[in-house]
Design an enzyme around this catalytic site. Structure first.
Site, PDB file in Angstrom:
ATOM      1  N   THR A 168      -7.165 131.459  -7.628  1.00  0.00           N
ATOM      2  CA  THR A 168      -7.830 130.809  -6.503  1.00  0.00           C
ATOM      3  C   THR A 168      -8.001 131.876  -5.434  1.00  0.00           C
ATOM      4  OG1 THR A 168      -6.881 128.642  -6.944  1.00  0.00           O
ATOM      5  CG2 THR A 168      -7.440 129.061  -4.682  1.00  0.00           C
ATOM      6  N   VAL A 197      -9.985 117.983 -11.371  1.00  0.00           N
ATOM      7  CA  VAL A 197      -9.951 118.375  -9.962  1.00  0.00           C
ATOM      8  C   VAL A 197      -8.572 118.943  -9.688  1.00  0.00           C
ATOM      9  CG1 VAL A 197     -10.112 117.534  -7.591  1.00  0.00           C
ATOM     10  CG2 VAL A 197     -11.609 116.576  -9.350  1.00  0.00           C
TER      11      VAL A 197
HETATM   12  N1  ASP Z   1      -4.501 126.023  -7.835  1.00  0.00           N
HETATM   13  C1  ASP Z   1      -5.645 126.299  -8.674  1.00  0.00           C
HETATM   14  C2  ASP Z   1      -5.970 125.093  -9.496  1.00  0.00           C
HETATM   15  O1  ASP Z   1      -5.072 124.501 -10.030  1.00  0.00           O
HETATM   16  C3  ASP Z   1      -5.463 127.478  -9.537  1.00  0.00           C
HETATM   17  C4  ASP Z   1      -4.745 128.657  -8.912  1.00  0.00           C
HETATM   18  O2  ASP Z   1      -4.522 128.689  -7.722  1.00  0.00           O
HETATM   19  O3  ASP Z   1      -4.385 129.587  -9.617  1.00  0.00           O
HETATM   20  O4  ASP Z   1      -7.116 124.764  -9.642  1.00  0.00           O
END
Ligand code: ASP
Length: 303
Positions: A168, A197
């Site tokens: 992210t 989501v």
């Molecule tokens: N939190 C993000 C999701 O689950 C992925 C990540 O931050 O690595 O979509």
């Protein structure tokens, strides 16, 4: 001189030594430095925190080395579906988009939801239609899908037990008027089911900002982060328990750790200009700059 500061991340994961090539690591460090600069110059000249976090995230979304916008991980069906959210700590106004395809900068679409719709969240085609209506740039699949994300997808769908990655990007800022803002954007988990989501567009899950406490952007296993409402947990620990920001983040990461196992990371900032960058994995792409101080870029835990 009034205080201002910016903290950004490009995802927290568990990374094996050697898994990241030196070229890729260098490209990601450069991408973090560029994105930090894009947001910092807005804050430095007295611009709003909201513009700064949007500028950071747009820069990372346009950079194929990060899992957001171009370079997003692919769903099980080989598609790009992105989540993003932005929140203004001054007004508590917010906008979020979920599972949206084709939009070059989902974070700017989230801002359009906040500013030009009566809603906080729009998903899939509804979100795409708003982008078209507002004239935001849209791109075909070949823009988003890179050789790297295609190969990762092939491995996941062809090899049983192949590990699905996730990442992210996010930013939190304090501007010279004392306002906080947050922006988070992601392509989600590689091989995720169509329509999934994650935590990023869930206010209080992966994204939260309020001038009376702090701004927080999370990264890691979204299912775990949203079940713990970790961004809001940090908000509440600061506001009601009076914990210093970094301690609040550490406590949130440790919240019911037996039930909420997984990679968890977060960046946070408060109205005094305190910042925190906390994660339970060995790796989180991150950068920050406090006032006119030196920019700092780091990736591994021990940096
Ligand atoms: N939190 C993000 C999701 O689950 C992925 C990540 O931050 O690595 O979509």
């Amino acid at each position: 001189m009034k205080k201002y500061a910016l903290v950004i991340h490009g995802g927290a994961v568990t990374m094996k030594p050697g898994e990241l090539s030196p070229e890729e690591e260098a490209a990601q460090r450069e991408g973090l430095a560029d994105a930090l600069q894009a947001g910092w110059k807005i804050l430095h000249r007295g611009g709003p925190a909201l513009d700064a976090v949007e500028a950071v995230v747009r820069s990372l979304e346009d950079n194929e080395h990060f899992n957001a916008g171009r370079g997003s991980g692919l769903t099980q069906q080989g598609e790009v579906k992105m989540d993003a959210a932005i929140m203004d700590g001054r007004t508590l106004k917010a906008g979020a988009v979920s599972a949206v395809p084709y939009v070059q900068n989902p974070i700017s679409l989230a801002r359009a939801v906040m500013e030009h719709s009566p809603h906080v969240g729009l998903a899939e085609l509804g979100a795409l239609e708003l982008a078209l209506e507002k004239g935001l740039p849209v791109r075909g699949p070949s823009y988003f899908i890179t050789e790297k994300t295609y190969q990762q997808w092939l491995e996941i769908v062809q090899k049983e037990g192949a590990m699905a990655g996730h990442d992210t990007v996010g930013a939190v800022a304090l501007d010279q008027d004392g306002n906080l803002a947050v922006a988070t954007s992601t392509g989600g988990i590689e091989g995720q089911l169509k329509g999934r989501v994650g935590d990023s567009p869930i206010l209080g899950g992966g994204t939260y900002a309020s001038n009376d406490s702090c701004a927080v952007s999370c990264t890691g296993d979204g299912e775990v982060i949203m079940r713990g409402a970790l961004a809001h947990e940090v908000y509440a620990l600061v506001k009601y328990k009076g914990l210093p920001l970094a301690e609040a983040c550490q406590a949130a990461l440790a919240l019911r750790d037996d039930e909420l196992k997984g990679d968890k990371g977060m960046i946070a900032i408060d109205p005094h200009g305190n910042i925190a960058l906390e994660f339970n994995s060995n790796f989180m792409r991150r950068a920050y700059r406090v006032g006119n101080g030196e920019p700092v870029v780091a990736m591994w835990k021990d940096e």
